[in-house]
Design a protein around this motif. Structure first.
Motif, PDB file in Angstrom:
ATOM      1  N   LYS A   9      32.631  74.930  34.423  1.00 46.12           N
ATOM      2  CA  LYS A   9      31.545  74.293  33.670  1.00 46.12           C
ATOM      3  C   LYS A   9      31.109  73.024  34.402  1.00 46.12           C
ATOM      4  O   LYS A   9      31.805  72.537  35.288  1.00 46.12           O
ATOM      5  CB  LYS A   9      31.981  73.988  32.244  1.00 46.12           C
ATOM      6  N   PRO A  10      29.948  72.482  34.050  1.00 45.29           N
ATOM      7  CA  PRO A  10      29.407  71.328  34.773  1.00 45.29           C
ATOM      8  C   PRO A  10      30.329  70.106  34.783  1.00 45.29           C
ATOM      9  O   PRO A  10      30.417  69.417  35.801  1.00 45.29           O
ATOM     10  CB  PRO A  10      28.109  71.011  34.026  1.00 45.29           C
ATOM     11  N   SER A  11      31.026  69.836  33.691  1.00 41.44           N
ATOM     12  CA  SER A  11      31.884  68.641  33.663  1.00 41.44           C
ATOM     13  C   SER A  11      33.045  68.760  34.643  1.00 41.44           C
ATOM     14  O   SER A  11      33.454  67.763  35.250  1.00 41.44           O
ATOM     15  CB  SER A  11      32.412  68.388  32.250  1.00 41.44           C
ATOM     16  N   VAL A  12      33.562  69.962  34.832  1.00 44.01           N
ATOM     17  CA  VAL A  12      34.646  70.162  35.802  1.00 44.01           C
ATOM     18  C   VAL A  12      34.100  70.035  37.221  1.00 44.01           C
ATOM     19  O   VAL A  12      34.746  69.449  38.094  1.00 44.01           O
ATOM     20  CB  VAL A  12      35.342  71.527  35.580  1.00 44.01           C
ATOM     21  N   ALA A  13      32.905  70.561  37.459  1.00 38.49           N
ATOM     22  CA  ALA A  13      32.281  70.411  38.780  1.00 38.49           C
ATOM     23  C   ALA A  13      32.082  68.940  39.118  1.00 38.49           C
ATOM     24  O   ALA A  13      32.338  68.510  40.245  1.00 38.49           O
ATOM     25  CB  ALA A  13      30.946  71.154  38.816  1.00 38.49           C
ATOM     26  N   LYS A  14      31.640  68.166  38.133  1.00 42.37           N
ATOM     27  CA  LYS A  14      31.442  66.724  38.369  1.00 42.37           C
ATOM     28  C   LYS A  14      32.772  66.041  38.673  1.00 42.37           C
ATOM     29  O   LYS A  14      32.854  65.190  39.558  1.00 42.37           O
ATOM     30  CB  LYS A  14      30.776  66.069  37.170  1.00 42.37           C
ATOM     31  N   ALA A  15      33.834  66.427  37.971  1.00 36.45           N
ATOM     32  CA  ALA A  15      35.154  65.848  38.231  1.00 36.45           C
ATOM     33  C   ALA A  15      35.628  66.197  39.643  1.00 36.45           C
ATOM     34  O   ALA A  15      36.192  65.338  40.338  1.00 36.45           O
ATOM     35  CB  ALA A  15      36.162  66.338  37.190  1.00 36.45           C
ATOM     36  N   ILE A  16      35.391  67.418  40.071  1.00 34.36           N
ATOM     37  CA  ILE A  16      35.777  67.819  41.435  1.00 34.36           C
ATOM     38  C   ILE A  16      34.969  67.017  42.451  1.00 34.36           C
ATOM     39  O   ILE A  16      35.517  66.500  43.430  1.00 34.36           O
ATOM     40  CB  ILE A  16      35.579  69.329  41.637  1.00 34.36           C
ATOM     41  N   ALA A  17      33.663  66.908  42.230  1.00 32.56           N
ATOM     42  CA  ALA A  17      32.813  66.139  43.148  1.00 32.56           C
ATOM     43  C   ALA A  17      33.266  64.687  43.210  1.00 32.56           C
ATOM     44  O   ALA A  17      33.339  64.096  44.300  1.00 32.56           O
ATOM     45  CB  ALA A  17      31.354  66.228  42.716  1.00 32.56           C
ATOM     46  N   ASN A  18      33.578  64.104  42.067  1.00 30.44           N
ATOM     47  CA  ASN A  18      34.045  62.712  42.055  1.00 30.44           C
ATOM     48  C   ASN A  18      35.380  62.556  42.762  1.00 30.44           C
ATOM     49  O   ASN A  18      35.650  61.507  43.358  1.00 30.44           O
ATOM     50  CB  ASN A  18      34.146  62.200  40.621  1.00 30.44           C
ATOM     51  N   HIS A  19      36.214  63.572  42.718  1.00 36.29           N
ATOM     52  CA  HIS A  19      37.500  63.515  43.425  1.00 36.29           C
ATOM     53  C   HIS A  19      37.288  63.655  44.940  1.00 36.29           C
ATOM     54  O   HIS A  19      37.907  62.951  45.720  1.00 36.29           O
ATOM     55  CB  HIS A  19      38.434  64.608  42.917  1.00 36.29           C
ATOM     56  N   LEU A  20      36.406  64.583  45.320  1.00 36.42           N
ATOM     57  CA  LEU A  20      36.148  64.783  46.747  1.00 36.42           C
ATOM     58  C   LEU A  20      35.444  63.594  47.375  1.00 36.42           C
ATOM     59  O   LEU A  20      35.702  63.235  48.521  1.00 36.42           O
ATOM     60  CB  LEU A  20      35.287  66.036  46.952  1.00 36.42           C
ATOM     61  N   TRP A  21      34.525  62.990  46.620  1.00 31.61           N
ATOM     62  CA  TRP A  21      33.716  61.892  47.132  1.00 31.61           C
ATOM     63  C   TRP A  21      33.762  60.730  46.139  1.00 31.61           C
ATOM     64  O   TRP A  21      32.793  60.474  45.420  1.00 31.61           O
ATOM     65  CB  TRP A  21      32.281  62.349  47.349  1.00 31.61           C
ATOM     66  N   PRO A  22      34.884  60.001  46.060  1.00 26.02           N
ATOM     67  CA  PRO A  22      35.016  58.935  45.061  1.00 26.02           C
ATOM     68  C   PRO A  22      33.965  57.839  45.194  1.00 26.02           C
ATOM     69  O   PRO A  22      33.680  57.134  44.233  1.00 26.02           O
ATOM     70  CB  PRO A  22      36.427  58.399  45.281  1.00 26.02           C
ATOM     71  N   GLU A  23      33.375  57.697  46.354  1.00 22.17           N
ATOM     72  CA  GLU A  23      32.345  56.677  46.534  1.00 22.17           C
ATOM     73  C   GLU A  23      30.977  57.175  46.055  1.00 22.17           C
ATOM     74  O   GLU A  23      29.973  56.492  46.230  1.00 22.17           O
ATOM     75  CB  GLU A  23      32.279  56.229  47.996  1.00 22.17           C
ATOM     76  N   ASN A  24      30.955  58.349  45.421  1.00 16.60           N
ATOM     77  CA  ASN A  24      29.733  58.939  44.855  1.00 16.60           C
ATOM     78  C   ASN A  24      28.605  59.090  45.869  1.00 16.60           C
ATOM     79  O   ASN A  24      27.443  58.949  45.529  1.00 16.60           O
ATOM     80  CB  ASN A  24      29.239  58.137  43.641  1.00 16.60           C
ATOM     81  N   ASN A  25      28.954  59.427  47.093  1.00 14.59           N
ATOM     82  CA  ASN A  25      27.904  59.631  48.095  1.00 14.59           C
ATOM     83  C   ASN A  25      27.610  61.121  48.266  1.00 14.59           C
ATOM     84  O   ASN A  25      27.619  61.648  49.350  1.00 14.59           O
ATOM     85  CB  ASN A  25      28.269  58.976  49.430  1.00 14.59           C
ATOM     86  N   PHE A  26      27.362  61.784  47.144  1.00 13.24           N
ATOM     87  CA  PHE A  26      26.969  63.183  47.181  1.00 13.24           C
ATOM     88  C   PHE A  26      25.598  63.337  46.539  1.00 13.24           C
ATOM     89  O   PHE A  26      25.133  62.483  45.804  1.00 13.24           O
ATOM     90  CB  PHE A  26      27.991  64.081  46.477  1.00 13.24           C
ATOM     91  N   LYS A  27      24.965  64.441  46.835  1.00 12.53           N
ATOM     92  CA  LYS A  27      23.637  64.724  46.300  1.00 12.53           C
ATOM     93  C   LYS A  27      23.786  65.720  45.149  1.00 12.53           C
ATOM     94  O   LYS A  27      24.477  66.724  45.276  1.00 12.53           O
ATOM     95  CB  LYS A  27      22.778  65.332  47.402  1.00 12.53           C
ATOM     96  N   LYS A  28      23.150  65.435  44.010  1.00 11.75           N
ATOM     97  CA  LYS A  28      23.142  66.369  42.890  1.00 11.75           C
ATOM     98  C   LYS A  28      21.799  67.082  42.893  1.00 11.75           C
ATOM     99  O   LYS A  28      20.752  66.447  42.898  1.00 11.75           O
ATOM    100  CB  LYS A  28      23.351  65.665  41.562  1.00 11.75           C
ATOM    101  N   VAL A  29      21.850  68.403  42.897  1.00 13.50           N
ATOM    102  CA  VAL A  29      20.644  69.214  42.887  1.00 13.50           C
ATOM    103  C   VAL A  29      20.651  70.031  41.602  1.00 13.50           C
ATOM    104  O   VAL A  29      21.627  70.720  41.317  1.00 13.50           O
ATOM    105  CB  VAL A  29      20.606  70.167  44.104  1.00 13.50           C
TER     106      VAL A  29
END
Length: 68
Positions: A9-29
């Protein structure tokens, strides 16, 4: 080659993204209810519901259906 992580689900994807890139330097599409997070060669996306399911034991081997 890109790597993809598929979350349930989206909340788990966001948690994974935040873990992979803690500095939030990812693009959300996003495109309506679907979307993904991306950086360089990694994509984190999600689904709704189950992607895979187990088959019944007898579908592997007829004898296994007699268990229980």
């Amino acid at each position: 080659m890109k790597r993809i992580f598929i979350a349930e689900k989206p909340s788990v994807a966001k948690a994974i993204a935040n873990h992979l890139w803690p500095e939030n330097n990812f693009k959300k599409v996003t495109d309506g209810p679907t979307g993904y997070y991306e950086q360089d060669n990694v994509i984190v996306t999600w689904s709704f519901g189950h992607i895979l399911g187990l088959i019944n034991p007898e579908e592997y081997c007829e004898e296994w259906g007699k268990w229980g």
